[in-house]
Design an enzyme around this catalytic site. Structure first.
Site, PDB file in Angstrom:
ATOM      1  CB  SER A 255       8.855 -10.322  -1.144  1.00 38.82           C
ATOM      2  OG  SER A 255       8.079  -9.316  -0.565  1.00 38.82           O
TER       3      SER A 255
ATOM      4  CG  ASN B 172      15.945   0.603  -4.227  1.00 42.12           C
ATOM      5  OD1 ASN B 172      16.322   1.602  -3.538  1.00 42.12           O
ATOM      6  ND2 ASN B 172      14.493   0.549  -4.537  1.00 42.12           N
TER       7      ASN B 172
ATOM      8  CD  GLU C 100       9.035   1.958  -2.464  1.00 43.36           C
ATOM      9  OE1 GLU C 100      10.023   2.446  -2.394  1.00 43.36           O
ATOM     10  OE2 GLU C 100       8.914   0.494  -2.100  1.00 43.36           O
TER      11      GLU C 100
ATOM     12  CE  LYS D 187      12.218  -0.585  -1.652  1.00 42.30           C
ATOM     13  NZ  LYS D 187      11.000  -0.993  -1.715  1.00 42.30           N
TER      14      LYS D 187
ATOM     15  N   GLY E 281       8.049  -5.261  -0.498  1.00 39.93           N
ATOM     16  CA  GLY E 281       7.890  -4.906   0.914  1.00 39.93           C
ATOM     17  C   GLY E 281       6.801  -5.829   1.505  1.00 39.93           C
TER      18      GLY E 281
ATOM     19  CD  GLU F  32      11.136  -3.450  -7.806  1.00 37.76           C
ATOM     20  OE1 GLU F  32      12.017  -4.085  -7.444  1.00 37.76           O
ATOM     21  OE2 GLU F  32      10.737  -2.460  -7.604  1.00 37.76           O
TER      22      GLU F  32
ATOM     23  CG  HIS G  95      10.978   1.817  -6.765  1.00 37.89           C
ATOM     24  ND1 HIS G  95       9.835   1.807  -6.019  1.00 37.89           N
ATOM     25  CD2 HIS G  95      11.587   0.791  -6.755  1.00 37.89           C
ATOM     26  CE1 HIS G  95       9.940   0.662  -5.305  1.00 37.89           C
ATOM     27  NE2 HIS G  95      10.960   0.019  -5.617  1.00 37.89           N
TER      28      HIS G  95
HETATM   29  P1  13P Z   1      11.437  -5.581  -1.196  1.00 32.88           P
HETATM   30  O1  13P Z   1      12.644  -6.631  -1.665  1.00 32.88           O
HETATM   31  O2  13P Z   1      11.895  -4.973   0.210  1.00 32.88           O
HETATM   32  O3  13P Z   1      10.228  -6.183  -1.440  1.00 32.88           O
HETATM   33  O4  13P Z   1      11.508  -4.431  -2.211  1.00 32.88           O
HETATM   34  C1  13P Z   1      11.586  -4.574  -3.544  1.00 32.88           C
HETATM   35  C2  13P Z   1      11.841  -3.317  -4.441  1.00 32.88           C
HETATM   36  O5  13P Z   1      10.804  -2.423  -4.391  1.00 32.88           O
HETATM   37  C3  13P Z   1      13.203  -2.920  -4.745  1.00 32.88           C
HETATM   38  O6  13P Z   1      13.111  -1.939  -5.606  1.00 32.88           O
END
Ligand code: 13P
Length: 248
Positions: free
Chosen positions: A209, A10, A97, A12, A170, A164, A95
């Site tokens: 992560s 992903n 976010e 982002k 993150g 997640e 997601h």
């Molecule tokens: P990270 O791997 O940067 O923690 O992000 C995970 C994520 O949100 C994947 O959709």
């Protein structure tokens, strides 16, 4: 049967369209072990260019979101038909976010899962609790509610679940393999109740992560069938190393 891992990047809101083309080419060159399948989910504006790089390759293309209608007066939105035409076969839905920043509700996420399936896109449904929800012992309840609302009335098992935990995204703070496995086993039970035999085939991915250094121990867990990778998917060698961790 040996498990076939699914490793999804992903991206982002990172990279420009031309940088994305280069990164996709590097990922393609880095290769992938036989027991893993790779998917790349770049921003909408990069799909066309990345699709050209991935054409006739084993790496599949996905989007990060969509609006649940074929077309219409929805300024600024992207439809599943558009994604399909660009060559996408997956779409990330719900997601954390999008849930937190854009206030997406479980009901809207449900509409999106349904629309994705209608257009033969495989939805990657993201679920996960916040730190406060885990600390108050509500983690399972929250995840069950997210899954049950999103999949209400859906009997098509063509979907992927990504667990997640919000506190692991993150932050560099990965869930331990045991904590992740526990939730994955819980999700597996929910899916088996809902889809019966087909529920045991659905990929449940861990996200939050995941790095080359912790991927192998996560993927070794019984109910973890791959990962949804954020930051580490933006570096071709790291993404490839995570895919190779599926081999161990
Ligand atoms: P990270 O791997 O940067 O923690 O992000 C995970 C994520 O949100 C994947 O959709």
């Amino acid at each position: 049967m040996e498990k076939k891992y699914l490793i999804i990047g992903n991206w982002k809101m990172y990279k420009t369209p031309s940088q994305a083309v280069d990164l996709a080419a590097e990922i393609l060159k880095a290769g992938c072990p036989e027991n893993a399948a790779l998917v790349i989910c770049p921003p909408f504006t990069h799909l066309w260019g990345v699709a050209a790089v991935l054409k006739n390759s084993a790496i599949a293309l996905g989007a990060q979101n969509m609006y649940p209608a074929a077309e219409g007066a929805f300024t600024g939105e992207i439809s599943p038909a558009m994604l399909k035409d660009l060559g996408a076969s997956y779409v990330i839905i719900g997601h954390s976010e999008r849930r937190s920043i854009f206030r997406e509700s479980d009901e809207l996420i449900h509409q999106k899962v349904k629309a994705a399936q209608e257009f033969q896109l495989t939805p990657i449904l993201c679920v996960g609790e916040t730190l406060a929800e885990r600390e108050s012992g509500r983690d399972r309840e929250v995840v069950a509610e997210q899954i049950n609302t999103a999949l209400d009335g859906i009997d098509d098992a063509h979907l992927v679940i990504a667990y997640e935990p919000v506190w692991a995204i993150g932050t560099g703070r990965t869930a331990t393999p045991e904590v992740a496995q526990e939730m994955h086993a819980f999700i597996r039970d929910l899916l088996k109740k809902r889809f019966r035999e087909e529920g045991s085939q659905i990929h449940i991915l861990y996200g939050g992560s995941v790095k080359p250094g912790n991927a192998a121990e996560l993927f070794a867990q019984r109910d973890i069938a791959g990962g949804l990778i954020g930051g580490a998917s933006l570096v071709a060698e790291d993404f490839a190393a995570i895919a190779r961790a599926a081999e161990k």
